[in-house]
Design a protein around this motif. Structure first.
Motif, PDB file in Angstrom:
ATOM      1  N   THR A   1       0.833  -1.204   0.000  1.00 41.54           N
ATOM      2  CA  THR A   1       0.000   0.000   0.000  1.00 41.54           C
ATOM      3  C   THR A   1       0.866   1.252   0.000  1.00 41.54           C
ATOM      4  OG1 THR A   1      -1.665  -1.236   1.247  1.00 41.54           O
ATOM      5  CG2 THR A   1      -1.925   1.145   1.163  1.00 41.54           C
ATOM      6  N   GLU A   2       1.965   1.232   0.756  1.00 41.45           N
ATOM      7  CA  GLU A   2       2.875   2.379   0.756  1.00 41.45           C
ATOM      8  C   GLU A   2       3.530   2.565  -0.609  1.00 41.45           C
ATOM      9  OE1 GLU A   2       5.434   1.508   4.070  1.00 41.45           O
ATOM     10  OE2 GLU A   2       4.122   2.579   5.467  1.00 41.45           O
ATOM     11  N   ILE A   3       3.840   1.462  -1.279  1.00 44.37           N
ATOM     12  CA  ILE A   3       4.396   1.552  -2.632  1.00 44.37           C
ATOM     13  C   ILE A   3       3.373   2.163  -3.580  1.00 44.37           C
ATOM     14  CG2 ILE A   3       5.122   0.168  -4.617  1.00 44.37           C
ATOM     15  CD1 ILE A   3       6.521  -1.694  -2.572  1.00 44.37           C
ATOM     16  N   GLU A   4       2.113   1.783  -3.406  1.00 40.72           N
ATOM     17  CA  GLU A   4       1.055   2.349  -4.251  1.00 40.72           C
ATOM     18  C   GLU A   4       0.905   3.851  -4.019  1.00 40.72           C
ATOM     19  OE1 GLU A   4      -3.621   1.427  -5.315  1.00 40.72           O
ATOM     20  OE2 GLU A   4      -2.494   0.026  -4.059  1.00 40.72           O
ATOM     21  N   ILE A   5       0.988   4.276  -2.761  1.00 44.02           N
ATOM     22  CA  ILE A   5       0.933   5.709  -2.447  1.00 44.02           C
ATOM     23  C   ILE A   5       2.116   6.429  -3.092  1.00 44.02           C
ATOM     24  CG2 ILE A   5       1.169   7.410  -0.586  1.00 44.02           C
ATOM     25  CD1 ILE A   5      -0.486   5.545   1.174  1.00 44.02           C
ATOM     26  N   TYR A   6       3.276   5.826  -2.978  1.00 46.71           N
ATOM     27  CA  TYR A   6       4.480   6.427  -3.571  1.00 46.71           C
ATOM     28  C   TYR A   6       4.325   6.587  -5.081  1.00 46.71           C
ATOM     29  CZ  TYR A   6       9.333   6.944  -5.038  1.00 46.71           C
ATOM     30  OH  TYR A   6      10.487   7.388  -5.627  1.00 46.71           O
ATOM     31  N   SER A   7       3.811   5.543  -5.741  1.00 45.65           N
ATOM     32  CA  SER A   7       3.651   5.630  -7.194  1.00 45.65           C
ATOM     33  C   SER A   7       2.613   6.685  -7.578  1.00 45.65           C
ATOM     34  CB  SER A   7       3.286   4.270  -7.785  1.00 45.65           C
ATOM     35  OG  SER A   7       2.025   3.853  -7.332  1.00 45.65           O
ATOM     36  N   LEU A   8       1.540   6.802  -6.786  1.00 44.98           N
ATOM     37  CA  LEU A   8       0.553   7.857  -7.051  1.00 44.98           C
ATOM     38  C   LEU A   8       1.177   9.239  -6.875  1.00 44.98           C
ATOM     39  CD1 LEU A   8      -2.697   6.485  -5.377  1.00 44.98           C
ATOM     40  CD2 LEU A   8      -2.326   6.930  -7.808  1.00 44.98           C
ATOM     41  N   ASN A   9       1.992   9.395  -5.842  1.00 42.01           N
ATOM     42  CA  ASN A   9       2.651  10.684  -5.626  1.00 42.01           C
ATOM     43  C   ASN A   9       3.601  11.027  -6.766  1.00 42.01           C
ATOM     44  OD1 ASN A   9       1.438  11.448  -3.218  1.00 42.01           O
ATOM     45  ND2 ASN A   9       2.907  10.323  -1.976  1.00 42.01           N
ATOM     46  N   ARG A  10       4.293  10.032  -7.287  1.00 45.91           N
ATOM     47  CA  ARG A  10       5.192  10.279  -8.417  1.00 45.91           C
ATOM     48  C   ARG A  10       4.410  10.603  -9.682  1.00 45.91           C
ATOM     49  NH1 ARG A  10      10.791   7.698  -8.964  1.00 45.91           N
ATOM     50  NH2 ARG A  10      10.300   8.632 -10.968  1.00 45.91           N
ATOM     51  N   MET A  11       3.263   9.950  -9.840  1.00 48.12           N
ATOM     52  CA  MET A  11       2.475  10.152 -11.047  1.00 48.12           C
ATOM     53  C   MET A  11       1.787  11.522 -11.056  1.00 48.12           C
ATOM     54  SD  MET A  11      -0.650   7.817 -12.600  1.00 48.12           S
ATOM     55  CE  MET A  11       0.043   6.392 -11.823  1.00 48.12           C
ATOM     56  N   PHE A  12       1.211  11.907  -9.919  1.00 52.49           N
ATOM     57  CA  PHE A  12       0.419  13.135  -9.871  1.00 52.49           C
ATOM     58  C   PHE A  12       1.110  14.299  -9.170  1.00 52.49           C
ATOM     59  CE2 PHE A  12      -2.933   9.826 -10.160  1.00 52.49           C
ATOM     60  CZ  PHE A  12      -3.513  10.249 -11.347  1.00 52.49           C
TER      61      PHE A  12
ATOM     62  N   ASN B   1      -9.594  15.667  -6.853  1.00 53.49           N
ATOM     63  CA  ASN B   1     -10.451  14.995  -5.884  1.00 53.49           C
ATOM     64  C   ASN B   1     -10.224  13.482  -5.904  1.00 53.49           C
ATOM     65  OD1 ASN B   1     -11.600  17.361  -5.009  1.00 53.49           O
ATOM     66  ND2 ASN B   1     -13.377  17.207  -6.358  1.00 53.49           N
ATOM     67  N   TYR B   2     -10.105  12.930  -7.099  1.00 52.36           N
ATOM     68  CA  TYR B   2      -9.856  11.492  -7.226  1.00 52.36           C
ATOM     69  C   TYR B   2      -8.525  11.121  -6.574  1.00 52.36           C
ATOM     70  CZ  TYR B   2      -8.497   7.037  -9.216  1.00 52.36           C
ATOM     71  OH  TYR B   2      -8.057   5.752  -9.367  1.00 52.36           O
ATOM     72  N   TYR B   3      -7.482  11.895  -6.876  1.00 52.49           N
ATOM     73  CA  TYR B   3      -6.153  11.641  -6.356  1.00 52.49           C
ATOM     74  C   TYR B   3      -6.135  11.697  -4.829  1.00 52.49           C
ATOM     75  CZ  TYR B   3      -1.358  12.853  -5.043  1.00 52.49           C
ATOM     76  OH  TYR B   3      -0.139  12.924  -4.421  1.00 52.49           O
ATOM     77  N   TYR B   4      -6.674  12.765  -4.257  1.00 54.78           N
ATOM     78  CA  TYR B   4      -6.649  12.904  -2.797  1.00 54.78           C
ATOM     79  C   TYR B   4      -7.543  11.878  -2.112  1.00 54.78           C
ATOM     80  CZ  TYR B   4      -3.843  17.065  -3.278  1.00 54.78           C
ATOM     81  OH  TYR B   4      -2.815  17.919  -3.563  1.00 54.78           O
ATOM     82  N   ASN B   5      -8.655  11.531  -2.738  1.00 57.18           N
ATOM     83  CA  ASN B   5      -9.525  10.504  -2.176  1.00 57.18           C
ATOM     84  C   ASN B   5      -8.818   9.148  -2.171  1.00 57.18           C
ATOM     85  OD1 ASN B   5     -11.892   9.407  -1.090  1.00 57.18           O
ATOM     86  ND2 ASN B   5     -12.624   8.821  -3.120  1.00 57.18           N
ATOM     87  N   LYS B   6      -8.113   8.853  -3.250  1.00 62.45           N
ATOM     88  CA  LYS B   6      -7.374   7.588  -3.347  1.00 62.45           C
ATOM     89  C   LYS B   6      -6.274   7.526  -2.289  1.00 62.45           C
ATOM     90  CE  LYS B   6      -6.380   3.854  -5.770  1.00 62.45           C
ATOM     91  NZ  LYS B   6      -7.237   2.694  -5.831  1.00 62.45           N
ATOM     92  N   ILE B   7      -5.531   8.609  -2.125  1.00 61.71           N
ATOM     93  CA  ILE B   7      -4.479   8.670  -1.099  1.00 61.71           C
ATOM     94  C   ILE B   7      -5.081   8.511   0.291  1.00 61.71           C
ATOM     95  CG2 ILE B   7      -2.760  10.186  -0.013  1.00 61.71           C
ATOM     96  CD1 ILE B   7      -1.770   9.157  -2.654  1.00 61.71           C
ATOM     97  N   TYR B   8      -6.194   9.192   0.530  1.00 58.86           N
ATOM     98  CA  TYR B   8      -6.853   9.118   1.835  1.00 58.86           C
ATOM     99  C   TYR B   8      -7.292   7.684   2.135  1.00 58.86           C
ATOM    100  CZ  TYR B   8     -10.289   9.888   5.514  1.00 58.86           C
ATOM    101  OH  TYR B   8     -10.992   9.819   6.681  1.00 58.86           O
ATOM    102  N   MET B   9      -7.864   7.006   1.146  1.00 62.49           N
ATOM    103  CA  MET B   9      -8.323   5.635   1.353  1.00 62.49           C
ATOM    104  C   MET B   9      -7.154   4.687   1.600  1.00 62.49           C
ATOM    105  SD  MET B   9     -11.426   5.428  -1.430  1.00 62.49           S
ATOM    106  CE  MET B   9     -11.632   3.683  -1.213  1.00 62.49           C
ATOM    107  N   LEU B  10      -6.043   4.885   0.889  1.00 60.01           N
ATOM    108  CA  LEU B  10      -4.873   4.039   1.093  1.00 60.01           C
ATOM    109  C   LEU B  10      -4.256   4.253   2.470  1.00 60.01           C
ATOM    110  CD1 LEU B  10      -3.222   4.313  -2.440  1.00 60.01           C
ATOM    111  CD2 LEU B  10      -4.367   2.311  -1.447  1.00 60.01           C
ATOM    112  N   GLU B  11      -4.202   5.505   2.917  1.00 58.14           N
ATOM    113  CA  GLU B  11      -3.672   5.787   4.255  1.00 58.14           C
ATOM    114  C   GLU B  11      -4.578   5.222   5.335  1.00 58.14           C
ATOM    115  OE1 GLU B  11      -3.054  10.005   4.241  1.00 58.14           O
ATOM    116  OE2 GLU B  11      -1.095   9.808   3.263  1.00 58.14           O
TER     117      GLU B  11
END
Length: 101
Positions: A45-56, A67-77
């Motif tokens: 899950t932390e790797i997924e957060i990292y990849s989202l942060n690198r992508m966006f 909104n999609y990006y922050y919602n996805k990060i919030y759900m992963l955290e």
């Protein structure tokens, strides 16, 4: 600058493990395996957060993308917090069982 506290705290240092009389957490093989699986899920899950942060990260996003990006990060955290709580509960349950024996 000297800081003085009105109530002195007595600290005798750490007690050697040989002299410690309290319970020490000893997990079973099954519990250790469960914790390892949960920890692996946390890592993924932390790797997924990292990849989202690198992508966006650092890009100008539209409101819907943002909104999609922050919602996805919030759900992963939140998922990480949930997994950590599950690990904590396994350890607390084992410690309580050890105390009762």
């Amino acid at each position: 600058m000297n800081i003085m506290f009105s109530n002195q705290i007595a600290f005798n240092g750490m007690i050697p493990l040989k002299k410690y009389k309290g319970p020490i957490l000893k997990l079973t093989n099954e519990e250790t395996a469960k914790i390892a699986v949960l920890q692996e899920n946390i890592n993924n899950t932390e790797i997924e957060i990292y990849s989202l942060n690198r992508m966006f990260g650092g890009k100008h996003l539209s409101v819907s993308e943002s909104n999609y990006y922050y919602n996805k990060i919030y759900m992963l955290e939140a998922r990480i917090d949930e997994l950590k709580q599950m690990i904590r509960e396994i350890k607390i349950n084992r410690l309580n069982k050890q105390k009762n024996l």
